[in-house]
Design a protein around this motif. Structure first.
Motif, PDB file in Angstrom:
ATOM      1  N   UNK A   1       0.742  -1.062  -0.094  1.00  0.00           N
ATOM      2  CA  UNK A   1       0.027   0.116   0.031  1.00  0.00           C
ATOM      3  C   UNK A   1       0.811   1.257   0.008  1.00  0.00           C
ATOM      4  N   UNK A   2       0.310   2.124  -0.821  1.00  0.00           N
ATOM      5  CA  UNK A   2       1.314   3.498  -0.789  1.00  0.00           C
ATOM      6  C   UNK A   2       0.584   4.561  -1.267  1.00  0.00           C
ATOM      7  N   UNK A   3       0.659   5.754  -0.788  1.00  0.00           N
ATOM      8  CA  UNK A   3       0.105   7.094  -1.469  1.00  0.00           C
ATOM      9  C   UNK A   3       0.851   7.997  -1.587  1.00  0.00           C
ATOM     10  N   UNK A   4       0.522   9.273  -2.034  1.00  0.00           N
ATOM     11  CA  UNK A   4       1.195  10.590  -1.852  1.00  0.00           C
ATOM     12  C   UNK A   4       0.519  11.490  -0.675  1.00  0.00           C
ATOM     13  N   UNK A   5       1.353  12.494  -0.519  1.00  0.00           N
ATOM     14  CA  UNK A   5       0.832  13.366   0.219  1.00  0.00           C
ATOM     15  C   UNK A   5      -0.284  14.168  -0.060  1.00  0.00           C
TER      16      UNK A   5
ATOM     17  N   UNK B   1       9.859   1.151   4.814  1.00  0.00           N
ATOM     18  CA  UNK B   1       9.459   0.858   3.460  1.00  0.00           C
ATOM     19  C   UNK B   1      10.106   2.252   2.584  1.00  0.00           C
ATOM     20  N   UNK B   2       9.806   3.412   3.174  1.00  0.00           N
ATOM     21  CA  UNK B   2      10.152   4.736   2.619  1.00  0.00           C
ATOM     22  C   UNK B   2      11.780   4.723   2.241  1.00  0.00           C
ATOM     23  N   UNK B   3      12.427   4.041   3.176  1.00  0.00           N
ATOM     24  CA  UNK B   3      13.930   3.987   2.962  1.00  0.00           C
ATOM     25  C   UNK B   3      14.402   2.828   2.177  1.00  0.00           C
ATOM     26  N   UNK B   4      13.890   1.563   2.131  1.00  0.00           N
ATOM     27  CA  UNK B   4      14.251   0.402   1.421  1.00  0.00           C
ATOM     28  C   UNK B   4      14.288   0.883   0.017  1.00  0.00           C
TER      29      UNK B   4
END
Length: 235
Positions: free
Chosen positions: A119-123, A175-178
């Protein structure tokens, strides 16, 4: 696609000129030529051929001998004056499809097909108001439960949560750093003496790993964006 074969990445529009996924192509320049299997992907610009470096060994032991193709074989061996280094691109290379077919050792799909593995989204999207496009598969609807007895739901979970009376072991990955570099995977193989099955068995669907970062997906809204989903030790 596995790195054993040093595939050449080609856009579907470019591949329409005669290249097919898995087929060999011969690439020529004034410095030499090489053959490599085709990997068709829309993350490459049309008219561009891309290859990963680091493979293409003619010797280097029984496991690396004659494995892959070396893209530096079709590039000049002298430094360019403007960059003061070896060139990594050449605008006047030519390519021609070959009749041979090479089995492709790859295991993943480039997208999640609307599922909620990663799951991912933008600000910007997070700040928007409105109903989600798919109920149950969004950041707002996906169940967030802890791996504890109180998080067990018999309507959803196949196995009940394990009881840990004294100690619990956990691993967390930001997961933002991987970036999917695979350093942890290499360390796991080395530390635990995990067997490497190689290209032949990978093409048969076999794999052996305790820890993987091979699950990488493209954002279906922005295909140029890659996301990595680590699979941690499950023993």
């Amino acid at each position: 696609m596995g790195l054993w074969q040093s595939p050449v990445w080609i856009h579907p529009d470019t591949a329409a000129a005669g290249a097919q996924a898995g087929r060999l192509v011969r690439i020529r320049s004034r410095w030499g030529s090489l053959e490599a299997p085709v990997y068709v992907t829309d993350v490459i610009r049309p008219g561009v051929l891309a290859m990963e470096t680091g493979q293409g060994h003619s010797a280097y032991g029984r496991y690396a001998e004659n494995v892959g193709a070396n893209p530096f074989a079709i590039l000049p061996a002298t430094a360019t004056p403007c960059a003061e280094g070896l060139p990594v691109a050449w605008p006047r290379s030519r390519w021609k499809p070959r009749p041979q077919h090479h089995a492709r050792p790859h295991r993943w799909s480039r997208i999640q097909h609307g599922r909620a593995f990663l799951l991912t989204t933008t600000l910007t999207d997070l700040r928007k108001r409105g109903s989600p496009a798919k109920t149950g598969l969004t950041m707002d609807h996906f169940p967030l439960t802890l791996p504890m007895p109180e998080g067990y739901d018999p309507k959803r979970d196949f196995y009940p949560a394990h009881d840990h009376d004294h100690y619990r072991w956990a691993m967390v990955v930001d997961l933002d750093r991987c970036i999917g570099c695979g350093a942890c995977v290499a360390a796991c193989y080395a530390e635990n003496n995990v067997g490497i099955v190689g290209e032949k068995l990978i093409t048969q669907g076999r794999e052996m790993a305790w820890l993987e970062i091979v699950q990488r997906y493209h954002d279906e809204r922005r295909m140029q964006r890659l996301m990595f989903l680590p699979m941690l030790c499950q023993h």
